[in-house]
Each structure stands twice: as C-alpha cells, then as structure tokens.
Design a protein around this motif. Structure first.
Motif, PDB file in Angstrom:
ATOM      1  N   GLY A  78      -1.477   7.059  -9.519  1.00 15.61           N
ATOM      2  CA  GLY A  78      -2.515   6.213  -8.935  1.00 15.61           C
ATOM      3  C   GLY A  78      -2.997   5.135  -9.896  1.00 15.61           C
TER       4      GLY A  78
ATOM      5  N   GLU B 217       0.832  -1.202   0.000  1.00 14.57           N
ATOM      6  CA  GLU B 217       0.000   0.000   0.000  1.00 14.57           C
ATOM      7  C   GLU B 217       0.869   1.255   0.000  1.00 14.57           C
ATOM      8  N   SER B 218       1.991   1.229   0.750  1.00 12.50           N
ATOM      9  CA  SER B 218       2.876   2.401   0.774  1.00 12.50           C
ATOM     10  C   SER B 218       3.556   2.588  -0.584  1.00 12.50           C
ATOM     11  N   ASP B 219       3.908   1.493  -1.279  1.00 13.38           N
ATOM     12  CA  ASP B 219       4.453   1.602  -2.635  1.00 13.38           C
ATOM     13  C   ASP B 219       3.423   2.251  -3.561  1.00 13.38           C
ATOM     14  N   ARG B 220       2.176   1.827  -3.433  1.00 17.61           N
ATOM     15  CA  ARG B 220       1.105   2.367  -4.285  1.00 17.61           C
ATOM     16  C   ARG B 220       0.874   3.843  -3.996  1.00 17.61           C
ATOM     17  N   ALA B 221       0.964   4.237  -2.732  1.00 21.81           N
ATOM     18  CA  ALA B 221       0.730   5.634  -2.357  1.00 21.81           C
ATOM     19  C   ALA B 221       1.813   6.551  -2.917  1.00 21.81           C
ATOM     20  N   ARG B 222       3.027   6.037  -3.051  1.00 19.41           N
ATOM     21  CA  ARG B 222       4.127   6.844  -3.598  1.00 19.41           C
ATOM     22  C   ARG B 222       3.974   7.105  -5.077  1.00 19.41           C
ATOM     23  N   LYS B 223       3.247   6.286  -5.771  1.00 21.26           N
ATOM     24  CA  LYS B 223       3.050   6.456  -7.210  1.00 21.26           C
ATOM     25  C   LYS B 223       2.061   7.593  -7.423  1.00 21.26           C
ATOM     26  N   THR B 224       2.477   8.630  -8.076  1.00 16.83           N
ATOM     27  CA  THR B 224       1.669   9.851  -8.193  1.00 16.83           C
ATOM     28  C   THR B 224       0.442   9.683  -9.067  1.00 16.83           C
TER      29      THR B 224
END
Length: 140
Positions: A128, A119-126
């Motif tokens: 989405g 989830e944290s990897d996904r949140a870093r991706k601008t």
C-alpha cells in the motif's frame, strides 16, 4: 471568496489536431462547434475544467511547467500501450519491479504527461506504499 478553475490551457501548433488526440486519450468529446483549422478548441471533460487548446506560432522548446497526470481505468501498462497507439511517444520509464512508479509520455506536439498506476494496480500492491501525488516530469 474563491476562484473556480475554468480550463487547462495548452499552447500548440495545431489546436484541432492536438484536441483530437486528447479527446482520444480522455474518451471525451471536442466542443461541438470545433472544426479542423480552428485556432481554439476544447475537450469537454466529464467533471471539472475543460482542456483548452490555443494555437500559437512558436514551437515548444523547453520542459513543461505544468503537466497532466493520468490515472487510467485499466492497468497503467495497458494504458501506455493504448496511448502509444493514439500517437503518443515514450519519454521515460519510472516503473518499478514492485509495480509502483509511472511512465512519462509526450503528446504529438511533445508535451510531456505521466501515466500513473490505476486504482486496480494500486490495490494489487500488498504494502500500500507509494505516493498518491503526480510526479514531476523530467527535463526535455
């Protein structure tokens, strides 16, 4: 009426040892009655079905028809390193420069599984963008 998923059954050559590997992967315990040499063992997951390991005489010879996809609590790349340390082998790399994608690993008996972005990897991706679904594993 509906059916409830009781377990995910995994045929294997050594039920106890493969269950120990998956216990390490998930951080969840084996059933308290399971012992080395048992032909049937279980990993008791926190929620949902159990992972059930059933010893069979034949070896795995073809691509998994069902596979597990893991979403780690830490980063995907850290989890890949941890799982390799537990005895997994690297099968294929589908990680992209933008951080999307997944890695395909195999457990000690050759059963493929995917390691997705956390989830944290996904949140870093601008942007989405990116599928929430577990990808298919490549043929063996």
């Amino acid at each position: 009426m509906v059916s409830v998923l009781q377990n995910v059954a995994i045929a294997c050559a050594d039920a106890y040892e493969l269950a120990r590997f998956w216990s390490g992967v998930t951080g969840r315990p084996l059933h308290p009655n399971d012992r080395p040499g048992d032909r049937e063992t279980q990993v008791l997951l926190a929620e949902g079905p159990v992972l059930y390991f059933n010893q069979v005489p034949e070896a795995k010879t073809i691509k998994n028809r069902i596979h597990l996809c893991l979403r780690p609590e830490t980063s995907r790349d850290q989890e890949v390193d941890r799982l390799l340390g537990l005895g997994a082998t690297f099968v294929a790399d589908h990680r992209n420069p933008d951080g999307s994608g997944w890695a395909i690993l195999a457990d000690p008996e050759g059963n493929e599984f995917c390691v997705l972005r956390s989830e944290s990897d996904r949140a870093r991706k601008t942007s989405g963008a990116g599928s929430l679904r577990c990808p298919s594993v490549l043929p063996s």
